[in-house]
Write a protein that holds these residues in place. Structure first.
Motif, PDB file in Angstrom:
ATOM      1  N   ALA A  35       0.814  -1.217   0.000  1.00 46.27           N
ATOM      2  CA  ALA A  35       0.000   0.000   0.000  1.00 46.27           C
ATOM      3  C   ALA A  35       0.845   1.263   0.000  1.00 46.27           C
ATOM      4  CB  ALA A  35      -0.945  -0.005   1.195  1.00 46.27           C
ATOM      5  N   GLY A  36       1.985   1.232   0.701  1.00 49.77           N
ATOM      6  CA  GLY A  36       2.812   2.423   0.807  1.00 49.77           C
ATOM      7  C   GLY A  36       3.758   2.640  -0.351  1.00 49.77           C
ATOM      8  N   ARG A  37       3.603   1.822  -1.412  1.00 52.09           N
ATOM      9  CA  ARG A  37       4.501   1.957  -2.570  1.00 52.09           C
ATOM     10  C   ARG A  37       4.376   3.327  -3.227  1.00 52.09           C
ATOM     11  NH1 ARG A  37       7.503   2.621  -6.015  1.00 52.09           N
ATOM     12  NH2 ARG A  37       8.534   1.150  -7.427  1.00 52.09           N
ATOM     13  N   ALA A  38       3.197   3.943  -3.134  1.00 50.09           N
ATOM     14  CA  ALA A  38       2.995   5.293  -3.676  1.00 50.09           C
ATOM     15  C   ALA A  38       1.835   5.954  -2.942  1.00 50.09           C
ATOM     16  CB  ALA A  38       2.711   5.244  -5.174  1.00 50.09           C
ATOM     17  N   HIS A  39       1.881   7.270  -2.879  1.00 49.37           N
ATOM     18  CA  HIS A  39       0.793   8.052  -2.293  1.00 49.37           C
ATOM     19  C   HIS A  39       0.425   9.184  -3.245  1.00 49.37           C
ATOM     20  CE1 HIS A  39       2.359   6.089   1.378  1.00 49.37           C
ATOM     21  NE2 HIS A  39       1.103   6.158   1.786  1.00 49.37           N
ATOM     22  N   VAL A  40      -0.858   9.528  -3.240  1.00 45.38           N
ATOM     23  CA  VAL A  40      -1.341  10.598  -4.110  1.00 45.38           C
ATOM     24  C   VAL A  40      -2.174  11.565  -3.289  1.00 45.38           C
ATOM     25  CG1 VAL A  40      -1.423   9.003  -6.074  1.00 45.38           C
ATOM     26  CG2 VAL A  40      -3.512   9.450  -4.748  1.00 45.38           C
ATOM     27  N   ALA A  41      -2.352  12.764  -3.846  1.00 46.79           N
ATOM     28  CA  ALA A  41      -3.204  13.766  -3.204  1.00 46.79           C
ATOM     29  C   ALA A  41      -4.226  14.279  -4.197  1.00 46.79           C
ATOM     30  CB  ALA A  41      -2.374  14.932  -2.669  1.00 46.79           C
ATOM     31  N   GLY A  42      -5.472  14.362  -3.760  1.00 44.04           N
ATOM     32  CA  GLY A  42      -6.520  15.046  -4.498  1.00 44.04           C
ATOM     33  C   GLY A  42      -6.783  16.377  -3.816  1.00 44.04           C
ATOM     34  N   VAL A  43      -6.892  17.445  -4.609  1.00 44.37           N
ATOM     35  CA  VAL A  43      -7.090  18.788  -4.071  1.00 44.37           C
ATOM     36  C   VAL A  43      -8.314  19.410  -4.737  1.00 44.37           C
ATOM     37  CG1 VAL A  43      -6.074  21.064  -3.692  1.00 44.37           C
ATOM     38  CG2 VAL A  43      -4.598  19.037  -3.770  1.00 44.37           C
ATOM     39  N   ASP A  44      -9.245  19.882  -3.925  1.00 47.06           N
ATOM     40  CA  ASP A  44     -10.435  20.570  -4.427  1.00 47.06           C
ATOM     41  C   ASP A  44     -10.344  22.037  -4.021  1.00 47.06           C
ATOM     42  OD1 ASP A  44     -12.941  21.383  -5.267  1.00 47.06           O
ATOM     43  OD2 ASP A  44     -13.987  20.507  -3.549  1.00 47.06           O
ATOM     44  N   VAL A  45     -10.089  22.910  -5.001  1.00 45.81           N
ATOM     45  CA  VAL A  45      -9.975  24.344  -4.740  1.00 45.81           C
ATOM     46  C   VAL A  45     -11.287  24.996  -5.147  1.00 45.81           C
ATOM     47  CG1 VAL A  45      -8.685  26.454  -5.206  1.00 45.81           C
ATOM     48  CG2 VAL A  45      -7.491  24.256  -5.186  1.00 45.81           C
ATOM     49  N   ARG A  46     -12.057  25.404  -4.163  1.00 45.44           N
ATOM     50  CA  ARG A  46     -13.347  26.039  -4.443  1.00 45.44           C
ATOM     51  C   ARG A  46     -13.304  27.488  -4.009  1.00 45.44           C
ATOM     52  NH1 ARG A  46     -16.668  21.592  -4.984  1.00 45.44           N
ATOM     53  NH2 ARG A  46     -18.162  22.931  -6.045  1.00 45.44           N
ATOM     54  N   ARG A  47     -14.423  28.189  -4.120  1.00 42.04           N
ATOM     55  CA  ARG A  47     -14.466  29.610  -3.813  1.00 42.04           C
ATOM     56  C   ARG A  47     -14.386  29.894  -2.321  1.00 42.04           C
ATOM     57  NH1 ARG A  47     -17.728  28.168  -7.866  1.00 42.04           N
ATOM     58  NH2 ARG A  47     -17.506  29.236  -9.880  1.00 42.04           N
ATOM     59  N   THR A  48     -14.682  28.883  -1.512  1.00 38.34           N
ATOM     60  CA  THR A  48     -14.705  29.100  -0.065  1.00 38.34           C
ATOM     61  C   THR A  48     -13.638  28.326   0.693  1.00 38.34           C
ATOM     62  OG1 THR A  48     -16.356  27.342   0.203  1.00 38.34           O
ATOM     63  CG2 THR A  48     -17.179  29.591  -0.083  1.00 38.34           C
ATOM     64  N   ALA A  49     -13.066  27.300   0.089  1.00 37.42           N
ATOM     65  CA  ALA A  49     -12.124  26.469   0.847  1.00 37.42           C
ATOM     66  C   ALA A  49     -11.270  25.628  -0.077  1.00 37.42           C
ATOM     67  CB  ALA A  49     -12.880  25.554   1.824  1.00 37.42           C
ATOM     68  N   VAL A  50     -10.152  25.150   0.478  1.00 40.45           N
ATOM     69  CA  VAL A  50      -9.293  24.160  -0.171  1.00 40.45           C
ATOM     70  C   VAL A  50      -9.403  22.880   0.642  1.00 40.45           C
ATOM     71  CG1 VAL A  50      -6.933  23.510  -0.741  1.00 40.45           C
ATOM     72  CG2 VAL A  50      -7.692  25.877  -1.092  1.00 40.45           C
ATOM     73  N   ASN A  51      -9.784  21.792  -0.015  1.00 46.02           N
ATOM     74  CA  ASN A  51      -9.884  20.489   0.638  1.00 46.02           C
ATOM     75  C   ASN A  51      -8.873  19.539   0.022  1.00 46.02           C
ATOM     76  OD1 ASN A  51     -12.627  20.331   2.396  1.00 46.02           O
ATOM     77  ND2 ASN A  51     -12.927  21.671   0.630  1.00 46.02           N
ATOM     78  N   VAL A  52      -8.215  18.752   0.858  1.00 45.81           N
ATOM     79  CA  VAL A  52      -7.178  17.826   0.390  1.00 45.81           C
ATOM     80  C   VAL A  52      -7.413  16.449   1.006  1.00 45.81           C
ATOM     81  CG1 VAL A  52      -4.712  17.309   0.302  1.00 45.81           C
ATOM     82  CG2 VAL A  52      -5.493  19.690   0.179  1.00 45.81           C
ATOM     83  N   THR A  53      -7.270  15.426   0.188  1.00 41.11           N
ATOM     84  CA  THR A  53      -7.266  14.043   0.660  1.00 41.11           C
ATOM     85  C   THR A  53      -6.026  13.354   0.111  1.00 41.11           C
ATOM     86  OG1 THR A  53      -9.669  13.821   0.864  1.00 41.11           O
ATOM     87  CG2 THR A  53      -8.409  11.793   0.563  1.00 41.11           C
ATOM     88  N   VAL A  54      -5.316  12.627   0.961  1.00 38.84           N
ATOM     89  CA  VAL A  54      -4.161  11.830   0.537  1.00 38.84           C
ATOM     90  C   VAL A  54      -4.526  10.359   0.694  1.00 38.84           C
ATOM     91  CG1 VAL A  54      -1.780  11.181   1.103  1.00 38.84           C
ATOM     92  CG2 VAL A  54      -2.443  13.595   1.037  1.00 38.84           C
ATOM     93  N   ALA A  55      -4.190   9.570  -0.321  1.00 40.06           N
ATOM     94  CA  ALA A  55      -4.490   8.136  -0.305  1.00 40.06           C
ATOM     95  C   ALA A  55      -3.254   7.347  -0.694  1.00 40.06           C
ATOM     96  CB  ALA A  55      -5.636   7.816  -1.270  1.00 40.06           C
TER      97      ALA A  55
END
Length: 343
Positions: A78-98
């Motif tokens: 599972a730890g062979r690679a990690h990625v991040a998804g970033v949602d940049v909206r008008r009110t906030a920045v949300n990030v998830t790493v998997a």
């Protein structure tokens, strides 16, 4: 017709097994032979090769009474690679790493905008990604944002209305993070989620109508998101009618002030502009209005659309729980990372 080389055949078999392990979880060698149809020596060589490459590992033993090599379960590292998804909206920045299996390992949120002294948007995105990653090295990042993303160079065609967004932001984020960063329109990413895990699962053709603080849509045809020559495919909010732009007529605050029948009529008129040209067979109602309206609103819109178009079109409410844009960013990042790491 060219015959596949041994190296090509090995690469195809490796990816087949890796995809099976992602889909089904840890499997034994006999199970891999049964699912792939590959011979015992081929699977044995394949397992050894993937273990030596740090891609799979022994993840336990099956529940059978027997012991030995055939009882060992093999799973993705599972730890062979990690990625991040970033949602940049008008009110906030949300990030998830998997991790590479898709399991969420970290998240972070930054509100926008702040008062004087707030760091630049790139720095704010960087700090949110760093918090979510918690020291883990990232293989790739996918950033979702409002606006037309030109598929040729991967940047916005024109500035959006996110506070602090300025020309060159994508390049600045890439420099700050030091990893590959891909940008995508936020509604296109929501469509990826809807296709993989939501109301469009199993359908290769559909339109996602995004009804929120703005109006947008994403087009999926033959199982692929269609972006157009400049990234503008599906941007129906700019179309104008006698009553104004479509965006002004179906923005969330306006629809909430209308009766349900009137709101359904306006939404159906927007969907008709896409159905008449594309004939997708399925329209998904997303965004805050699609989620709030649920099946009842979808049924009303389908009825109104039936009066407008001879092409049979099913209308469904989004079934994605949580942030569809952010989930789509993670799914897209995982696709990119797996192609690099597993190849």
């Amino acid at each position: 017709m060219k015959t596949a080389t041994p190296a090509t055949a090995r690469a195809i078999n490796d990816r087949l097994v890796l995809d099976l392990l992602l889909e089904r979880g840890p499997l034994t060698a006999p199970q891999l032979r049964e699912l792939t149809g590959l011979s015992r020596p081929t699977v044995s060589d394949l397992i050894e090769r993937l273990r030596d490459g740090g891609l799979i590992e022994v993840a336990g033993e099956c529940g059978e009474n027997r012991r030995g090599p055939n009882a060992r379960l093999f799973g993705i590292v599972a730890g062979r690679a990690h990625v991040a998804g970033v949602d940049v909206r008008r009110t906030a920045v949300n990030v998830t790493v998997a991790d590479v299996t898709g399991r969420t390992v970290g998240s972070a949120v930054r509100d926008l905008p702040g008062s004087g002294g707030t760091p630049g948007l790139s720095a704010l995105i960087g700090s949110a990604v760093a918090e979510a990653a918690a020291g883990r090295a990232l293989d790739t990042v996918v950033l979702g944002a409002p606006g037309l993303v030109d598929p040729r160079h991967g940047d916005l065609v024109a500035p959006n209305d996110v506070p602090g967004w300025e020309p060159g932001l994508l390049q600045e984020v890439r420099r700050d993070l030091g990893v590959p960063v891909t940008m995508e329109n936020e509604v296109n990413l929501a469509a990826v989620t809807e296709h993989r895990t939501g109301a469009a699962t199993g359908r290769d053709d559909f339109v996602l109508l995004w009804l929120d603080d703005g109006l947008g849509s994403a087009l999926v045809l033959d199982g692929r998101v269609r972006r157009g020559a400049s990234g503008g495919a599906g941007e129906i909010g700019i179309l104008r009618t006698a009553g104004g732009s479509l965006c002004d007529l179906v923005v969330a605050d306006v629809l909430r002030d209308l009766g349900r029948d009137d709101a359904a009529g306006r939404i159906a008129a927007c969907a008709f502009a896409l159905v008449a040209i594309l004939d997708p067979g399925l329209v998904i109602l997303g965004g805050s209005i699609g989620r709030e309206g649920g099946d009842d609103l979808a049924e009303l819109v389908e009825g109104r659309l039936r009066d407008l178009s001879p092409a049979p079109t099913e209308v469904r409410a989004s079934t994605v729980e949580g942030n569809a844009v952010l989930q789509g960013a993670v799914l897209t990042a995982l696709d990119l990372a797996r192609d690099r790491v597993f190849s």
